[in-house]
Design a protein around this motif. Structure first.
Motif, short mmCIF file in Angstrom:
data_model
loop_
_atom_site.label_atom_id
_atom_site.label_comp_id
_atom_site.label_asym_id
_atom_site.label_seq_id
_atom_site.Cartn_x
_atom_site.Cartn_y
_atom_site.Cartn_z
N ARG A 93 57.57 27.24 -75.15
CA ARG A 93 57.92 26.29 -74.09
C ARG A 93 56.70 25.45 -73.74
N LEU A 94 56.97 24.21 -73.32
CA LEU A 94 55.92 23.33 -72.80
C LEU A 94 56.14 23.12 -71.31
N CYS A 95 55.06 23.16 -70.54
CA CYS A 95 55.10 22.80 -69.13
C CYS A 95 53.87 21.96 -68.81
N GLU A 96 54.01 21.08 -67.87
CA GLU A 96 52.87 20.27 -67.45
C GLU A 96 52.09 21.00 -66.36
N GLN A 97 50.79 21.07 -66.52
CA GLN A 97 49.96 21.72 -65.52
C GLN A 97 50.01 20.93 -64.21
N PRO A 98 50.00 21.64 -63.07
CA PRO A 98 49.93 20.92 -61.80
C PRO A 98 48.53 20.34 -61.60
N THR A 99 48.42 19.45 -60.65
CA THR A 99 47.10 18.92 -60.31
C THR A 99 46.31 19.98 -59.54
N GLY A 100 45.01 19.79 -59.48
CA GLY A 100 44.17 20.75 -58.77
C GLY A 100 43.18 21.40 -59.69
N ASP A 101 42.36 22.28 -59.13
CA ASP A 101 41.32 22.92 -59.92
C ASP A 101 41.91 23.99 -60.84
N LEU A 102 41.05 24.60 -61.63
CA LEU A 102 41.49 25.59 -62.60
C LEU A 102 42.18 26.76 -61.93
N GLY A 103 41.69 27.17 -60.78
CA GLY A 103 42.32 28.28 -60.08
C GLY A 103 43.75 27.98 -59.70
N ARG A 104 44.00 26.79 -59.22
CA ARG A 104 45.37 26.42 -58.85
C ARG A 104 46.27 26.39 -60.08
N ARG A 105 45.74 25.93 -61.20
CA ARG A 105 46.55 25.85 -62.41
C ARG A 105 46.84 27.23 -62.99
N TYR A 153 46.97 30.00 -61.18
CA TYR A 153 47.91 30.62 -60.24
C TYR A 153 49.34 30.13 -60.52
N ALA A 154 49.50 28.84 -60.76
CA ALA A 154 50.83 28.30 -61.02
C ALA A 154 51.45 28.94 -62.26
N ALA A 155 50.64 29.13 -63.31
CA ALA A 155 51.15 29.76 -64.52
C ALA A 155 51.56 31.20 -64.28
N LEU A 156 50.77 31.93 -63.51
CA LEU A 156 51.09 33.32 -63.21
C LEU A 156 52.30 33.43 -62.29
N ALA A 157 52.37 32.54 -61.29
CA ALA A 157 53.49 32.59 -60.34
C ALA A 157 54.82 32.26 -61.00
N ALA A 158 54.78 31.51 -62.11
CA ALA A 158 56.02 31.14 -62.81
C ALA A 158 56.55 32.25 -63.71
N GLN A 171 44.47 34.24 -53.55
CA GLN A 171 43.13 34.60 -53.07
C GLN A 171 42.15 34.87 -54.19
N ILE A 172 42.67 35.37 -55.30
CA ILE A 172 41.81 35.67 -56.46
C ILE A 172 41.04 34.42 -56.90
N PHE A 173 41.66 33.25 -56.77
CA PHE A 173 41.12 32.03 -57.36
C PHE A 173 40.49 31.08 -56.33
N GLU A 174 40.43 31.46 -55.08
CA GLU A 174 39.92 30.56 -54.05
C GLU A 174 38.41 30.68 -53.91
#
Length: 211
Positions: free
Chosen positions: A86-98, A100-105, A158-161
């Motif tokens: 699958r392909l998904c577009e990374q959200p904007t923001g720093d590496l931590g936010r990106r 987190y988004a991958a893990l949360a999905a 919190q891990i990525f902040e």
């Protein structure tokens, strides 16, 4: 079914192989086009590794900076068609936010990796996932002070902040967050990735030895 038997979610974060924006620290040695081509090779090699680890339907390639109609977008489409991921577009923001988004999905505990660590193997990735059966998080620290893999039993911002991404303090600061949460952490191996000219020489020697 145990973690050792199960298919599991696996996410890869990858920039688009745009000349001048990919592997910028290697441009003085390889040129802009050469650095972008190296990035394409590393993404492809990473995909070959992960499809030998978990089923393609469990793999997501999170991309950035690629626009429909561009050569970089076509490259990612080729990856999708060739490997069945699958392909998904990374959200904007720093590496931590990106990350987190991958893990949360993910529908169940899984792993997030980059595309520039050639020493990852299916066995090592599986061992990292199995570790999540007994700990809350798993990391593969990198020799430069960062890390090449993160897996969480449950996503937590919190891990990525407050992490100085790109510095030699990334893993140290992340460990501080892990300790603050009272989480148990596994680090099955220390690895290296390809960012600097000396890393490229090491990879070329390693690749030659592995042929």
């Amino acid at each position: 079914m145990t973690y050792a038997d199960a298919a599991f979610p696996l996410a890869i974060l990858a920039k688009a192989p745009i000349p001048g924006q990919a592997k910028t620290r290697l441009i003085p040695q390889l040129g802009a086009e050469g650095a972008a081509e190296l990035h394409r090779q590393l993404v492809w090699q990473t995909l070959e590794t992960v499809v030998a680890t978990t089923p393609p339907a469990s793999i997501t390639l999170w991309t950035s900076l690629a626009h429909p109609g561009s050569p970089e977008y076509a490259f990612f489409e080729t990856c999708r068609e060739r490997f069945g991921i699958r392909l998904c577009e990374q959200p904007t923001g720093d590496l931590g936010r990106r990350m987190y988004a991958a893990l949360a999905a993910m529908p169940s505990p899984g792993l997030v990796i980059g595309s520039d660590c050639p020493v990852l193997t299916p066995d090592l990735l599986k061992r990292c996932h199995v570790a999540l059966e007994t700990v809350e998080c798993v990391f593969l620290p990198a020799e430069d002070g960062g890390y090449a893999l993160v897996g969480l039993r449950r996503a937590n911002r919190q891990i990525f902040e407050g992490v100085d991404w790109g510095s030699a303090r990334v893993m140290q600061q992340t460990r501080e967050h892990i300790d603050a949460l009272g989480w148990r952490c596994a680090c099955p191996a220390v690895v290296w990735d390809i960012d600097r000219p000396e890393d490229l020489a090491r990879w070329q020697a390693w690749h030659q030895d592995s042929i």
